[in-house]
Structure formats: C-alpha cells, structure tokens
Design an enzyme around this catalytic site. Structure first.
Site, PDB file in Angstrom:
ATOM      1  N   ARG A 191       0.870  -1.185   0.000  1.00  0.00           N
ATOM      2  CA  ARG A 191       0.000   0.000   0.000  1.00  0.00           C
ATOM      3  C   ARG A 191       0.907   1.235   0.000  1.00  0.00           C
ATOM      4  O   ARG A 191       2.046   1.169   0.461  1.00  0.00           O
ATOM      5  CB  ARG A 191      -0.921   0.009   1.216  1.00  0.00           C
ATOM      6  CG  ARG A 191      -0.205   0.069   2.554  1.00  0.00           C
ATOM      7  CD  ARG A 191      -1.195   0.068   3.711  1.00  0.00           C
ATOM      8  NE  ARG A 191      -0.522   0.268   4.998  1.00  0.00           N
ATOM      9  CZ  ARG A 191       0.046  -0.698   5.701  1.00  0.00           C
ATOM     10  NH1 ARG A 191       0.045  -1.943   5.226  1.00  0.00           N
ATOM     11  NH2 ARG A 191       0.628  -0.433   6.854  1.00  0.00           N
ATOM     12  N   TYR A 234       6.931 -17.997  17.200  1.00  0.00           N
ATOM     13  CA  TYR A 234       7.488 -16.774  16.603  1.00  0.00           C
ATOM     14  C   TYR A 234       8.991 -16.922  16.391  1.00  0.00           C
ATOM     15  O   TYR A 234       9.498 -16.687  15.282  1.00  0.00           O
ATOM     16  CB  TYR A 234       7.192 -15.589  17.516  1.00  0.00           C
ATOM     17  CG  TYR A 234       7.743 -14.261  17.026  1.00  0.00           C
ATOM     18  CD1 TYR A 234       7.007 -13.453  16.168  1.00  0.00           C
ATOM     19  CD2 TYR A 234       9.005 -13.817  17.426  1.00  0.00           C
ATOM     20  CE1 TYR A 234       7.507 -12.243  15.720  1.00  0.00           C
ATOM     21  CE2 TYR A 234       9.517 -12.606  16.981  1.00  0.00           C
ATOM     22  CZ  TYR A 234       8.766 -11.823  16.134  1.00  0.00           C
ATOM     23  OH  TYR A 234       9.283 -10.624  15.684  1.00  0.00           O
ATOM     24  N   LYS A 264      11.271 -17.252  12.805  1.00  0.00           N
ATOM     25  CA  LYS A 264      12.398 -16.361  12.524  1.00  0.00           C
ATOM     26  C   LYS A 264      13.674 -17.167  12.309  1.00  0.00           C
ATOM     27  O   LYS A 264      14.484 -16.852  11.425  1.00  0.00           O
ATOM     28  CB  LYS A 264      12.586 -15.375  13.679  1.00  0.00           C
ATOM     29  CG  LYS A 264      11.486 -14.337  13.810  1.00  0.00           C
ATOM     30  CD  LYS A 264      11.450 -13.398  12.625  1.00  0.00           C
ATOM     31  CE  LYS A 264      10.507 -12.232  12.865  1.00  0.00           C
ATOM     32  NZ  LYS A 264      10.448 -11.297  11.709  1.00  0.00           N
ATOM     33  N   LEU A 296      11.003  -3.571  19.895  1.00  0.00           N
ATOM     34  CA  LEU A 296      11.197  -2.315  19.174  1.00  0.00           C
ATOM     35  C   LEU A 296      10.412  -1.171  19.804  1.00  0.00           C
ATOM     36  O   LEU A 296       9.262  -1.350  20.221  1.00  0.00           O
ATOM     37  CB  LEU A 296      10.773  -2.481  17.713  1.00  0.00           C
ATOM     38  CG  LEU A 296      11.607  -3.456  16.882  1.00  0.00           C
ATOM     39  CD1 LEU A 296      10.920  -3.737  15.555  1.00  0.00           C
ATOM     40  CD2 LEU A 296      13.000  -2.879  16.636  1.00  0.00           C
TER      41      LEU A 296
END
Length: 221
Positions: free
Chosen positions: A37, A124, A128, A151
């Site tokens: 987008r 998760y 990764k 983060l």
C-alpha cells in the site's frame, strides 16, 4: 557511483525510518520502496512500486539494485493465523532474497528477532530461525541479519508487550544492564541505521548482529 536500494516493508515502523534515512544518505542515488500500500508519508526522493507480495516474482525487474533491505514483519494477531504469519515473516523474505540472488544483488539485509532459533519452543522465534536458515542456504554474497529485541517507536497497530517494555525501560533502565543488556528495547530508527551500517561495512558471507550490538553498528552508518 551512488547505490540503488530496494526496501520491502517500508510502511512498517523500521522500514519507514529506513526509507527516510536512505533518502538523506548521500551514498544512495535511488531508493525504491516495494510496498503493498502507498506510504502514508511519501518522500520525494523515494520511488514506490505497489506490489502483490504473493506474486513477488512478477516484480523481478525491481530487484536490479545494489542492496535489498527487508523490513517485513507482523504478528499472529495482525496476520490472523500462524499460516498467514509464516507467509509474511518467512515466505516473503525468502522469495525476495531469491530474486535478489538471481538479479546479482551484492547485499541483502533483513530484520529477524532476538531469540530466533529453528529449535525454539516458541512459534514466533522458530519461524524467525527458519527464515534465517533458509536465507543462509541461498548463498547470497553478503547477508546481514539483525536480531533486535523489542522495538520502540510509533506503530499503526497496538502491541501491549512492546508498550510495557518501553515503559519499563524508561522508568527502570537499570533492569537492562549486565547480563540482561541483550534484552534492552531498541529504537526503530537505531535498527534502521544499523541496517545501513551493516551494509556500509561491506563484509561478505553471513553476518548476524544481536540487539546489543545494534547501537554501535548504527553509529557506523
């Protein structure tokens, strides 16, 4: 000669910081954001290619670049299922890296996560770890893997875990000292700069950078 950089995940927290930094970096003469987008805050120096990442091979010409930065990532909650999460955090980065290899791109930098491990009991971290493993198998000339902790920065989505960690780091920073330093949350702009720093160092082969090293790596950008 100035470099051409391609960025995947430019609408995310780190990716948004990265395209802004690249646009202001004199080493780069061209920056292309490959996005699903349009960017909410487009930069006049950054070109945008709206793409269907499920058919990434149709955009192979975009990968004629000097470096590919992959900032793709989501959560199971946002993705809607584990399968959808794997598609974003595993399949898309691997497909991008494969196209980069086919196009002769010298460097590929990607955001992974602290604790990434194919044998992890946590889904998760396991995904990764699998991503890192599959990228390593491609034989890219230079593969830079960054493993940030939680983060910090402005997101369009709410992540309670990151918000709690951010609050703790502000109120009780001493908790992230000594052996716990590797868990200290890291700012998104620091991670973005660290990606640039890794590429600037230009080391060949597979290089993995844990979260605690990212501030020093960012300083080399």
């Amino acid at each position: 000669m100035k470099k051409h950089a391609v960025v995947l995940g430019a609408t995310g927290m780190v990716g948004n910081q990265l395209v802004r930094q690249l646009a202001e970096d004199p080493q780069y003469g061209r920056v292309t954001a490959l996005v699903r987008r349009p960017l909410s805050t487009p930069h006049p120096e950054v070109g945008q290619v709206i793409a269907d990442l499920d058919r990434l091979e149709e955009y192979s010409q975009v990968f004629q670049a000097d470096v590919v930065y992959c900032c793709l990532g989501t959560t199971i909650k946002t993705a809607g299922s584990q399968q959808a999460f794997r598609r974003v955090d595993l399949d898309y980065p691997v497909a991008a890296a494969r196209l980069a290899k086919q196009s002769g791109v010298p460097a590929f930098a990607v955001i992974s996560s602290l604790g990434a491990d194919v044998k992890s009991p946590f889904f998760y971290s396991r995904v990764k770890g699998e991503m890192e493993h599959r990228l390593g198998e491609l034989g890219l000339p230079s593969l830079y893997i960054l493993r940030p902790s939680l983060l910090l920065g402005q997101r369009t989505e709410t992540r309670p875990g990151e918000q709690a960690a951010a609050a703790i780091s502000r109120v009780m920073p001493f908790l992230y000292s000594g052996p716990f330093r590797k868990y200290k949350p890291v700012e998104a702009d620091v991670v973005a700069a660290a990606m640039r720093g890794a590429v600037r160092q230009g080391e060949s082969g597979v290089r993995i950078y844990p979260s605690a090293e990212l501030p020093d790596l960012a300083a080399k950008a």
